[in-house]
Every structure is written in C-alpha cells, then in structure tokens.
Write a protein that holds these residues in place. Structure first.
Motif, PDB file in Angstrom:
ATOM      1  N   LYS A  88       0.872  -1.184   0.000  1.00 31.48           N
ATOM      2  CA  LYS A  88       0.000   0.000   0.000  1.00 31.48           C
ATOM      3  C   LYS A  88       0.905   1.229   0.000  1.00 31.48           C
ATOM      4  N   ARG A 115       2.246  12.122  -0.960  1.00 33.90           N
ATOM      5  CA  ARG A 115       1.800  13.474  -0.627  1.00 33.90           C
ATOM      6  C   ARG A 115       2.764  14.450  -1.270  1.00 33.90           C
ATOM      7  N   ALA A 171      -2.441  14.562  -2.738  1.00 33.68           N
ATOM      8  CA  ALA A 171      -2.560  13.341  -1.907  1.00 33.68           C
ATOM      9  C   ALA A 171      -3.081  12.225  -2.786  1.00 33.68           C
TER      10      ALA A 171
END
Ligand code: 5GP
Ligand code: MN
Length: 339
Positions: free
Chosen positions: A281, A285, A308
């Motif tokens: 995962k 940002r 993001a």
C-alpha cells in the motif's frame, strides 16, 4: 467552484426509494463522514437506506452517528450483495471509479440501480449515470452539505448529520490546513456549529484517541525508517509486515504518518510504502504544483488528488521502493520548484 447542477439527482429522489450508499476501500474520515451524513439525511426523507463499505473502518471513526448500521462487504457479503442488487439507487461517495470498491465493485456493476456519484477526485469514470463531482472543494462531505442545501432541506440538517460532515471536512483537510482555501468551506463550518456540533470534541474523538502502539509505530517510522533525499526534495518511509506486527497494527494506525515526511522544510514529495494484506500500500503526498495524482497514475496504477494520492501494488516492497527511487531523477527539476 464551478456550478454543479444538482437538479437531475434531486429529481431522481422525489419518491421514497431503496438507496445503497457505497464508499471506497480503506475508508477514511471523509468516506465514512459523507456516507453517514447522506444516510441520516435520506432516512429523514423517508427512503430505505443502507451504507456498505468494502472493508472495516478505523476505530477513531466508530463514534459517528449511524456507524453501527454500516455493512462491511468483506465479512457480510451475502447481506451486502442482496442490498446492492435490491437497490433502486446507488450513491457512490468519495471515490471516482468502481475498481476502488474491490470485489463489491463487481456487484455494483451488475446492479440495475441508477448510479449516482458524489465525489471530489479528479477524472470521474463513465460508470455513473449522474455525477455531483468537482475537485474544487474540501471534501465529499462538503458536497453532501451543498446537496442538502440545493435540495431545499437545510432545515433537516441536525447535529448528527452536521457532526459527520464536520468529521469529513477536518480529516480531508488535515484539520483545515490544506484543500480548504475556500470561503464556502468556512461558511459551512459556521452552519455546522450553529446547529450544535462540538468541533473541539469531534477533534478529540478523532485525533486524541491513539493507542500507545500507534504512537510508538509513528515514532519508529520517523526515527528508524525515514529516508530523506535532499537532492530530490523527497522523503519516504518504509514499513514491513514485520514492523506492523511488532506494533500490533490496527486499521487506521498509519493514517497521517506520510504527512510527517512532508513536513520537513524543502521536502516537496513524500511517500509511505507499507506491506499490508499481501500487497504494498503506497501513499503519496506533495506540496504545490507537483501532482501526485499524475505520478501515481503514470507509474503505480493508482490515483487520488493533486497533493494526496495512493496506490496498491502487487510488486514486492523492495521492487516498489526501487521503482520509486529510479523515477526520481527524471522529476528532479519539477520537484525543485513546486510553487
Ligand atoms: P491515502 O494515501 O490516504 O490512502 O490516499 C490518499 C488519496 O488517494 C485518497 O483520496 C484516496 O482516495 C486516493 N487513493 C488511495 N489509494 C488509491 C488507489 O489505489 N487508487 C486510486 N485511484 N486512488 C487511491
Ligand atoms: Mn475525500
């Protein structure tokens, strides 16, 4: 914000219906906030309503009004599938592509229900019949407020609906620190306070409820696992499955970890790579004009917002981090001046 035409959606809802609200995998504050705000509002409008999430949501959201009525597709497949297939209308909240529902997305695709998107991600897909969609807003929860207002129903806005909307706005804006340079967002917050929410209490429920393990995992991520590459204005953190086990990882425990990497002066790109549930995962940002939505779509089959974004990779942790590092030289000049 460009003008959104709410009328086609409002027209669809002029009689009592069976409505299912679905939101994205790894649901966050805006996903749950916008879904539950819609849920509570539709109940007041005499619809039959069910919220379905692909997988469980973090404990720090398990205070929101209506959260006990949410069905989790992963563990309640039969009930959730039946609800989706019986629905007249499916609302898709806070995501832009049915793939973001994992397996539940295939059931939604099979359903004959009218599919309505309410979302603030870029590039909404064509799978939806109607769309309430703009990236120029703080959150999907803010769009739910706009929708209730456009429906002439602000008198139905109560403390419970307002609390869900507020939670969605503050979690998607880093407690009003980004994606919130809009007069409207603050006007809406004023309305939410007016109907009686306790903003300070909601903040405490979300941010002052860490377990000791969660705080120690954050400390470890920053002190031991943070890599800073000043030449590329980039910092990243890698967490292995073993790291997560060591700190008894619970869903939501790594939320916000990536933001600490971005908080360093002159760091314009931050990433978190995490080995979880057999995949990697990734969270990206950025500051300013460097689009991590584009970056995630171009190289990691992911996406999100300009500043993001995220991805789920089937490559190994080492391979995924190596790919990231190999990409940096070609972005060196873009990463240098992002404002
Ligand atoms: P996070 O890093 O907090 O998981 O996600 C940041 C943003 O990127 C969220 O708006 C989320 O919806 C989006 N996002 C996260 N993972 C993915 C993904 O795998 N695919 C796409 N398209 N978007 C993602
Ligand atoms: Mn959102």
């Amino acid at each position: 914000m460009e003008n959104i035409n709410f009328i086609p959606v409002i027209q669809q809802l002029s009689r009592p219906l069976s409505i299912v609200i679905v939101t994205h995998t790894n649901p966050d504050g805006d996903a749950i906030g916008s879904s539950l705000a819609l849920f509570l509002y539709f109940l007041k409008k005499n619809h039959k309503v069910q919220v379905i999430v692909p997988d469980p949501f973090p404990d720090f959201l398990a205070w929101m009004p209506g959260h006990k009525d949410v069905l989790i597709y992963k563990s309640q497949k039969t009930e959730a599938t039946a609800a989706i297939l019986k629905a007249n209308v499916i609302f898709a909240a806070d995501f832009n592509n049915l793939n973001r529902l994992n397996d539940a997305g295939n059931v939604v695709k099979q359903s004959k229900a009218i599919k309505i998107l309410i979302d603030h991600h870029l590039y909404p897909s064509d799978e939806f019949d109607l769309k309430i969609s703009t990236p120029e807003t703080s959150s999907t929860s803010e769009l739910v407020f706009d929708f209730i207002e456009a429906s002439g129903d602000l008198h139905l806005l109560d403390k419970n609906i307002a609390a869900c909307i507020y939670a969605g706005i503050i979690t998607d804006t880093g407690s009003l620190s980004y994606s919130c340079n809009y007069v409207k967002t603050y006007n809406i917050i004023a309305e939410l306070i007016r109907v009686g929410i306790d903003g300070e209490q909601i903040h405490r429920l979300i941010y002052d409820t860490y377990s000791e393990n969660r705080l120690r995992l954050l400390g470890y991520a920053i002190s031991d696992q943070l890599m800073v590459l000043p030449d590329y204005h980039t910092a990243y953190i890698v967490l292995t499955a073993g790291d997560l086990r060591r700190f008894d990882y619970q869903i939501g425990d790594t939320e916000d970890v990536v933001n600490y990497a971005l908080s360093i002066k002159n760091i314009n790109l931050a990433a978190l790579f995490m080995e979880r549930d057999g995949i990697v995962k990734v969270s990206f940002r950025s500051k300013g004009h460097f689009s991590v939505d584009q970056f995630a779509r171009d190289h990691f089959d992911g996406g999100g917002h300009n500043n993001a974004s995220g991805a789920n990779c089937s490559t190994s942790l080492t391979e995924t981090v190596s790919l990231f590092r190999e990409l940096l030289p070609r972005y060196q000049s873009k990463l240098k001046s992002v404002y």
